[in-house]
Design a protein around this motif. Structure first.
Motif, short mmCIF file in Angstrom:
data_model
loop_
_atom_site.label_atom_id
_atom_site.label_comp_id
_atom_site.label_asym_id
_atom_site.label_seq_id
_atom_site.Cartn_x
_atom_site.Cartn_y
_atom_site.Cartn_z
N SER A 1 0.83 -1.20 0.00
CA SER A 1 0.00 0.00 0.00
C SER A 1 0.86 1.25 0.00
O SER A 1 1.98 1.25 0.52
N GLU A 2 0.36 2.31 -0.58
CA GLU A 2 1.10 3.57 -0.66
C GLU A 2 0.27 4.71 -0.10
O GLU A 2 -0.93 4.81 -0.39
N PRO A 3 0.87 5.61 0.68
CA PRO A 3 2.24 5.46 1.19
C PRO A 3 2.24 4.58 2.45
O PRO A 3 1.45 4.80 3.35
N ASN A 4 3.10 3.59 2.47
CA ASN A 4 3.24 2.75 3.65
C ASN A 4 4.30 3.40 4.54
O ASN A 4 5.50 3.22 4.33
N LYS A 5 3.85 4.16 5.52
CA LYS A 5 4.76 4.96 6.33
C LYS A 5 5.74 4.11 7.12
O LYS A 5 6.89 4.50 7.31
N ALA A 6 5.26 2.96 7.59
CA ALA A 6 6.14 2.08 8.37
C ALA A 6 7.26 1.54 7.49
O ALA A 6 8.43 1.50 7.89
N LEU A 7 6.92 1.11 6.28
CA LEU A 7 7.93 0.58 5.37
C LEU A 7 8.93 1.66 4.97
O LEU A 7 10.14 1.43 4.95
N ILE A 8 8.43 2.84 4.67
CA ILE A 8 9.32 3.94 4.29
C ILE A 8 10.28 4.26 5.42
O ILE A 8 11.49 4.42 5.20
N ALA A 9 9.77 4.32 6.64
CA ALA A 9 10.64 4.61 7.79
C ALA A 9 11.69 3.53 7.97
O ALA A 9 12.87 3.81 8.21
N SER A 10 11.29 2.26 7.85
CA SER A 10 12.22 1.15 8.00
C SER A 10 13.33 1.20 6.96
O SER A 10 14.51 1.03 7.28
N THR A 11 12.96 1.45 5.71
CA THR A 11 13.97 1.51 4.66
C THR A 11 14.90 2.69 4.83
O THR A 11 16.10 2.59 4.55
N ARG A 12 14.38 3.78 5.33
CA ARG A 12 15.24 4.96 5.49
C ARG A 12 16.19 4.83 6.66
O ARG A 12 17.28 5.39 6.64
N ILE A 13 15.79 4.08 7.67
CA ILE A 13 16.73 3.78 8.75
C ILE A 13 17.95 3.07 8.17
O ILE A 13 19.10 3.45 8.40
N CYS A 14 17.67 2.02 7.39
CA CYS A 14 18.75 1.25 6.78
C CYS A 14 19.50 2.09 5.74
O CYS A 14 20.72 2.06 5.67
N ARG A 15 18.74 2.86 4.95
CA ARG A 15 19.34 3.62 3.86
C ARG A 15 20.31 4.67 4.35
O ARG A 15 21.42 4.82 3.83
N HIS A 16 19.90 5.46 5.36
CA HIS A 16 20.78 6.53 5.84
C HIS A 16 22.04 5.97 6.48
O HIS A 16 23.12 6.55 6.35
N ALA A 17 21.91 4.84 7.18
CA ALA A 17 23.10 4.20 7.73
C ALA A 17 23.98 3.66 6.61
O ALA A 17 25.21 3.81 6.63
N ASP A 18 23.35 3.03 5.61
CA ASP A 18 24.07 2.45 4.48
C ASP A 18 24.78 3.52 3.66
O ASP A 18 25.92 3.34 3.22
N ASP A 19 24.12 4.65 3.44
CA ASP A 19 24.71 5.71 2.63
C ASP A 19 26.03 6.21 3.22
O ASP A 19 26.94 6.60 2.49
N ILE A 20 26.11 6.20 4.54
CA ILE A 20 27.35 6.59 5.20
C ILE A 20 28.35 5.44 5.17
O ILE A 20 29.51 5.61 4.79
N GLY A 21 27.89 4.24 5.52
CA GLY A 21 28.78 3.10 5.63
C GLY A 21 29.37 2.65 4.31
O GLY A 21 30.50 2.17 4.25
N SER A 22 28.59 2.77 3.22
CA SER A 22 29.05 2.25 1.93
C SER A 22 29.54 3.34 0.98
O SER A 22 29.81 3.06 -0.19
N ASP A 23 29.67 4.56 1.48
CA ASP A 23 30.06 5.68 0.61
C ASP A 23 31.41 5.44 -0.07
O ASP A 23 31.57 5.65 -1.27
N GLU A 24 32.37 4.96 0.71
CA GLU A 24 33.71 4.73 0.16
C GLU A 24 33.71 3.65 -0.91
O GLU A 24 34.31 3.80 -1.99
N ARG A 25 32.98 2.54 -0.65
CA ARG A 25 32.92 1.45 -1.63
C ARG A 25 32.24 1.90 -2.91
O ARG A 25 32.72 1.63 -4.01
N GLU A 26 31.12 2.60 -2.79
CA GLU A 26 30.34 2.97 -3.96
C GLU A 26 30.99 4.07 -4.78
O GLU A 26 30.71 4.21 -5.97
N SER A 27 31.89 4.85 -4.18
CA SER A 27 32.50 5.97 -4.90
C SER A 27 33.62 5.53 -5.84
O SER A 27 34.03 6.31 -6.70
N ARG A 28 34.08 4.26 -5.70
CA ARG A 28 35.20 3.76 -6.52
C ARG A 28 36.39 4.72 -6.48
O ARG A 28 36.94 5.11 -7.50
N GLY A 29 36.76 5.12 -5.28
CA GLY A 29 37.90 6.02 -5.14
C GLY A 29 37.62 7.42 -5.63
O GLY A 29 38.54 8.17 -5.98
#
Length: 519
Positions: free
Chosen positions: A397-425
């Motif tokens: 269902s849209e907007p599924n606020k719980a799902l969006i919040a859950s993904t953004r918790i993971c996403r914001h942490a991931d964006d910081i944690g994987s920045d170096e790997r994804e940037s390819r130097g």
């Protein structure tokens, strides 16, 4: 081969469609054959099960004892859940909390509860999705609305208050249970029956996990995709950590195994788009996956044929199991989730490999799909008896606020944690770069902002956890919570422990899946 476009020059034309991205080499799996030689001792497992059953009866008697005070009941419930055995007493715990909530307004002792007791009751009721007002803490505040100075010396009460205000402080349940068992064992007032139950239960489940990892390892080795696709991350055990984090209970073996397989599949697809495929190949793979037809196989380059057959075979097996369990309604959703994530990966490739950074908000919308959550939650459905078609309709269902919040918790942490790997130097723009460019802030300010967004996403999820109480979404909500917890554990504090398990998971995985607790 033409050089890759620099990450920050939007004036550059899109890269030619036959140019591959800068390829990153990943470390091999650090687990080797750790699980392939495991053999489950059925006799030992039976002895565990019998001992657990006996201790469960004793613990149940404690839980149902008449005459216990409300606080004694709350402390017992909290202890059972922290030790990782609360799942054995779900109905009894729900009955006790419902009774406590019902009589809350009539309980004259409530006015005499100290900060520890008040916060404990508040937290446990909230954890079980009861909406409880924060006004219960007003009696501890002064005329200015601040907590009274005298509370600064109440360490036990302040810790209880902190936990009550911090929904995620329990982390991945099985990991937290392992840590708490060690802590509880040193507690002078420990209950030996509960401690022994927790230890036996942990080892019993660990044996199940070892057996599943054994079977998965043999399956993965027989496929030999690592040698055929050397540019991908080989992370079976780390993938299993995701499966266990979402569904740790013994009866959820199917969901754990299928989530693990889907993690491996998505890692291959992600690394193909991100780390190897040309723009032209990525477009073609996305188009053919949308058709979901083995007759389209010959249109793909050889290495993509391997991936395409792997995906179709996985979901052919999925459909067979779904039919057995009366869950055929889940199949179209599960396949569509894979198609959508491929489109989202391809959109990411088009943006970044072409040197064109999207608006950060546009990027964030795309990450709801690339978070993998739709795939994770649909693949395990045949093994989750209580999940119905209504549950999936709620999930989608849209907007599924719980799902969006859950993904953004993971996403914001991931964006910081994987920045170096994804940037390819520094050759490929990342989410951090998108934000820096759009808002004209420094990288350090962006990281601070992502941490703030991370905290806000947890607040949003907590709100949905207590207000989204329909019976249809209960099981899904629990998986959304565990998904967010796992994402935080893996990516928090600027680490990407999935790609680089030595950053954190290398110390936790043996405790979960290798080393039994001494009894």
């Amino acid at each position: 081969m033409a050089p890759a476009a620099t990450a920050f020059d939007d004036s550059l034309p899109n890269l030619p469609k036959d140019v591959r991205p800068p390829i990153t080499s990943y470390t091999p799996s650090m687990w080797g054959d750790a699980f392939t030689s495991f053999s489950l001792d059925e006799k030992v497992q039976k002895e565990y099960a019998e001992a657990i059953q006996e201790l469960k009866q004793q613990a149940r008697s404690m839980l149902m004892t008449k005459g216990s005070t409300t606080i004694e009941k709350l402390i017992l419930i909290d202890t059972l859940e922290r030790l990782g055995v609360g799942y054995h007493f779900e109905q009894e715990i729900e009955d006790q909390l419902r009774e406590i909530l019902f009589f809350q307004s009539q309980d004259k002792d409530q006015d005499n509860y100290d900060l520890f007791a008040t916060a404990l009751q508040f937290r446990l009721l909230r954890q079980h999705r009861y909406s409880v007002s924060c006004n219960v803490f007003n009696k501890f505040k002064d005329d200015d609305g601040k907590f009274e100075e005298t509370l600064t010396s109440d360490a036990k009460g302040l810790l209880s208050l902190y936990e009550a205000s911090n929904r995620r402080c329990k982390g991945v349940p099985r990991l937290e249970a392992r840590h708490y068992i060690s802590f509880y064992e040193r507690n002078e007032s420990k209950n030996e029956i509960l401690l022994k139950l927790a230890k036996l239960d942990f080892n019993y489940l660990q044996n199940i996990y070892k057996k599943e990892l054994h079977d998965l390892s043999r399956w993965w080795n027989e496929l030999d995709l690592v040698s055929k696709l050397p540019y991908v991350r080989d992370r079976l055990v780390e993938g299993y950590f995701w499966g266990m984090a979402l569904n740790f209970q013994p009866q959820h073996s199917y969901a754990r195994i299928e989530i693990t397989k889907s993690v491996l599949m998505l890692t291959i697809v992600d690394d193909t788009y991100d780390n190897y495929a040309t723009v032209e190949e990525a477009d073609l793979f996305t188009e053919i996956l949308e058709k979901w037809d083995i007759n389209e196989l010959d249109r793909l380059p050889d290495y993509m044929k391997i991936i395409y057959k792997f995906i179709l075979n996985l979901y052919e097996d999925y459909e067979v199991e779904a039919a057995k369990q009366g869950k055929l309604f889940a199949v179209p959703y599960a396949k569509e989730a894979v198609k959508q994530i491929a489109k989202a990966y391809n959109r990411h490739t088009q943006w970044f490999l072409g040197g064109q950074m999207p608006a950060y908000e546009e990027y964030l919308v795309n990450t709801i799909v690339t978070s993998c959550i739709y795939v994770f939650l649909t693949v395990g459905i045949p093994g989750l008896k209580s999940v119905s078609k209504e549950s999936i309709d709620w999930l989608m269902s849209e907007p599924n606020k719980a799902l969006i919040a859950s993904t953004r918790i993971c996403r914001h942490a991931d964006d910081i944690g994987s920045d170096e790997r994804e940037s390819r130097g520094g050759n490929i723009p990342t989410a951090v770069d998108c934000y820096v460019k759009q808002y004209g802030v420094s990288k350090e300010e962006t990281v601070d902002k992502f941490n703030e967004l991370f905290e806000n996403a947890w607040k949003d999820f907590n709100t949905e956890w207590s207000t989204e109480i329909s019976i249809v979404s209960k099981d899904m909500m629990e998986q959304l919570l565990n998904y967010a917890r796992a994402g935080e554990v893996i990516y928090r504090n600027g680490r990407d422990s999935f790609t680089n398990p030595q950053n954190y998971l290398a110390g936790e995985i043996p405790a979960l899946f290798v080393d039994p607790i001494v009894i």
